[in-house]
Design a protein around this motif. Structure first.
Motif, PDB file in Angstrom:
ATOM      1  N   LEU A  18     -75.740 -56.769  -5.755  1.00 46.19           N
ATOM      2  CA  LEU A  18     -76.058 -56.208  -4.513  1.00 46.19           C
ATOM      3  C   LEU A  18     -76.214 -56.596  -3.003  1.00 46.19           C
ATOM      4  CD1 LEU A  18     -79.597 -55.302  -6.263  1.00 46.19           C
ATOM      5  CD2 LEU A  18     -77.311 -53.805  -5.832  1.00 46.19           C
ATOM      6  N   PRO A  20     -73.392 -58.732  -0.060  1.00 46.30           N
ATOM      7  CA  PRO A  20     -72.488 -59.061   0.741  1.00 46.30           C
ATOM      8  C   PRO A  20     -71.282 -60.514   0.499  1.00 46.30           C
ATOM      9  CG  PRO A  20     -73.730 -59.156   2.711  1.00 46.30           C
ATOM     10  CD  PRO A  20     -74.471 -58.677   1.376  1.00 46.30           C
ATOM     11  N   THR A 193     -76.203 -46.760  -8.799  1.00 47.39           N
ATOM     12  CA  THR A 193     -76.620 -48.355  -7.870  1.00 47.39           C
ATOM     13  C   THR A 193     -75.743 -47.406  -6.046  1.00 47.39           C
ATOM     14  OG1 THR A 193     -75.339 -50.426  -6.703  1.00 47.39           O
ATOM     15  CG2 THR A 193     -74.166 -49.029  -8.587  1.00 47.39           C
ATOM     16  N   GLY A 194     -76.350 -47.815  -5.077  1.00 47.48           N
ATOM     17  CA  GLY A 194     -75.017 -47.614  -4.147  1.00 47.48           C
ATOM     18  C   GLY A 194     -76.092 -47.981  -2.675  1.00 47.48           C
ATOM     19  N   THR A 195     -75.877 -47.809  -1.345  1.00 47.29           N
ATOM     20  CA  THR A 195     -76.914 -48.385  -0.282  1.00 47.29           C
ATOM     21  C   THR A 195     -77.074 -47.963   0.479  1.00 47.29           C
ATOM     22  OG1 THR A 195     -74.128 -46.926   1.107  1.00 47.29           O
ATOM     23  CG2 THR A 195     -73.963 -49.350  -0.155  1.00 47.29           C
ATOM     24  N   THR A 197     -79.248 -47.866   4.334  1.00 44.79           N
ATOM     25  CA  THR A 197     -79.462 -47.966   6.271  1.00 44.79           C
ATOM     26  C   THR A 197     -80.577 -47.597   6.094  1.00 44.79           C
ATOM     27  OG1 THR A 197     -78.681 -45.674   7.404  1.00 44.79           O
ATOM     28  CG2 THR A 197     -76.861 -47.142   6.855  1.00 44.79           C
ATOM     29  N   HIS A 212     -76.673 -57.076  11.535  1.00 41.91           N
ATOM     30  CA  HIS A 212     -76.583 -56.905   9.892  1.00 41.91           C
ATOM     31  C   HIS A 212     -77.452 -56.258   8.870  1.00 41.91           C
ATOM     32  CE1 HIS A 212     -71.437 -55.826  10.114  1.00 41.91           C
ATOM     33  NE2 HIS A 212     -72.430 -55.587  10.948  1.00 41.91           N
ATOM     34  N   MET A 215     -78.488 -52.577   7.198  1.00 39.60           N
ATOM     35  CA  MET A 215     -77.718 -52.504   5.721  1.00 39.60           C
ATOM     36  C   MET A 215     -78.298 -52.964   5.214  1.00 39.60           C
ATOM     37  SD  MET A 215     -75.235 -50.439   6.443  1.00 39.60           S
ATOM     38  CE  MET A 215     -73.745 -50.903   5.249  1.00 39.60           C
ATOM     39  N   GLY A 216     -77.966 -52.194   3.733  1.00 36.95           N
ATOM     40  CA  GLY A 216     -78.507 -52.582   2.287  1.00 36.95           C
ATOM     41  C   GLY A 216     -78.274 -51.744   1.346  1.00 36.95           C
ATOM     42  N   ALA A 217     -78.182 -52.469   0.342  1.00 32.47           N
ATOM     43  CA  ALA A 217     -77.902 -51.933  -1.474  1.00 32.47           C
ATOM     44  C   ALA A 217     -78.789 -51.754  -2.501  1.00 32.47           C
ATOM     45  CB  ALA A 217     -76.646 -52.654  -2.051  1.00 32.47           C
ATOM     46  N   TRP A 218     -79.318 -50.866  -3.237  1.00 27.60           N
ATOM     47  CA  TRP A 218     -79.802 -50.681  -4.397  1.00 27.60           C
ATOM     48  C   TRP A 218     -79.275 -50.571  -5.519  1.00 27.60           C
ATOM     49  CZ3 TRP A 218     -79.702 -45.811  -7.013  1.00 27.60           C
ATOM     50  CH2 TRP A 218     -79.312 -45.391  -6.042  1.00 27.60           C
TER      51      TRP A 218
END
Ligand SMILES: CC(C)(COP(=O)(O)OP(=O)(O)OC[C@H]1O[C@@H](n2cnc3c(N)ncnc32)[C@H](O)[C@@H]1OP(=O)(O)O)[C@@H](O)C(=O)NCCC(=O)NCCS
Length: 237
Positions: A18, A20, A193-195, A197, A212, A215-218
């Motif tokens: 999750l 970067p 899962t995805g991203t 903002t 930055h 930006m995130g991920a889930w």
């Protein structure tokens, strides 16, 4: 359209993905809830109930195990003025606990100056709570997204905003309200899962945000929702 539900719970590799950059993730094992604390850490628990002692202890033990993967010897992880963990020089990280689950993520500041991880139990968020967390335009956005079995987008928004706070606060010292920020999720059918903002929409807030961190991920699994936010170093942009 349905997002396929995972049949297993996320492991530490899936949580690491999750982020970067190269992060070390430790999900606390049962014995970590009874680990030894450094005196400076134990002093923070003087008035804590047993449950809080256990989760705090697991978080510190998991953080030390995650740091050990970078070769760092065990050291205290005290608490800052905003209740944030104070990481050893050169390292950044984040801790979360929920219902018998606890994990710590750490990395080198040169990779990511700050991190935020948040994990919440799945299931829907009560409407009265969701209205305190989500803005009207966010509800409209959720209505256009695929179903999220086992959780709701409002629940995931709650987690994403907490991860955002954990990432930004150590760098900015700024407290933001849930309604000060707006999340937009990206989700594709057939994946859990995805991203996302994150935008600070309250006037005059958020100017000090690190590059930055928006930006995130889930991810979701059978039991929980997971959200991760990382601030990148300007030189890596
Ligand atoms: C701090 C907060 C995000 C913690 O979330 P939570 O779901 O209650 O609890 P979690 O178990 O996931 O996380 C707790 C851990 O977060 C970390 N944490 C607490 N305050 C923090 C801060 N200011 N910055 C970074 N990390 C913090 C700590 O490691 C804490 O565990 P510990 O006390 O055992 O060390 C939440 O309690 C809070 O205060 N939220 C209000 C601010 C906010 O989220 N705003 C959203 C809009 S940006």
């Amino acid at each position: 359209m349905d997002i396929r539900r995972r049949t297993v719970q996320l492991d530490s590799e899936a949580i690491a993905r999750l982020f970067p950059a190269d992060v070390s993730v430790c999900i606390a094992s049962p014995d970590m809830y009874r680990a030894r604390l450094f005196p400076a850490e134990a002093a923070l628990l003087a008035r804590a109930v047993e449950r809080r002692r256990a989760e705090f202890t697991a978080g510190r033990a998991a953080a030390r195990a995650a740091l050990a993967r970078f070769g760092l010897p065990a050291c205290p992880i005290p608490r800052g003025p905003g209740r944030e963990p104070v990481w050893p020089r050169g390292f950044s990280g984040s801790i979360t606990h929920c219902d018998g689950f606890c994990c710590a993520v750490v990395t080198r500041v040169s990779e990511l100056p700050s991190l935020g991880i948040d994990v919440e139990a799945g299931g829907p968020l009560e409407d009265s709570v969701a209205r305190l967390i989500c803005r009207p335009e966010e509800f409209a956005h959720f209505a256009g997204l695929p179903d999220l079995p086992g959780a709701s987008w409002a629940r995931l928004a709650f987690s994403a905003k907490e991860a955002f706070h954990k990432c930004c606060y150590p760098l900015t010292g700024q407290m933001l309200d849930f309604l000060d920020v707006r999340v937009r999720f990206a989700a594709s059918d057939g994946t859990a899962t995805g991203t996302f903002t994150m935008a600070v929409v309250a006037p005059g807030r958020g100017r000090a945000l690190p590059p930055h961190s928006t930006m995130g991920a889930w991810a979701v699994d059978d039991a929980r929702v997971y959200a991760a936010v990382a601030a990148r170093a300007p030189m890596l942009l």
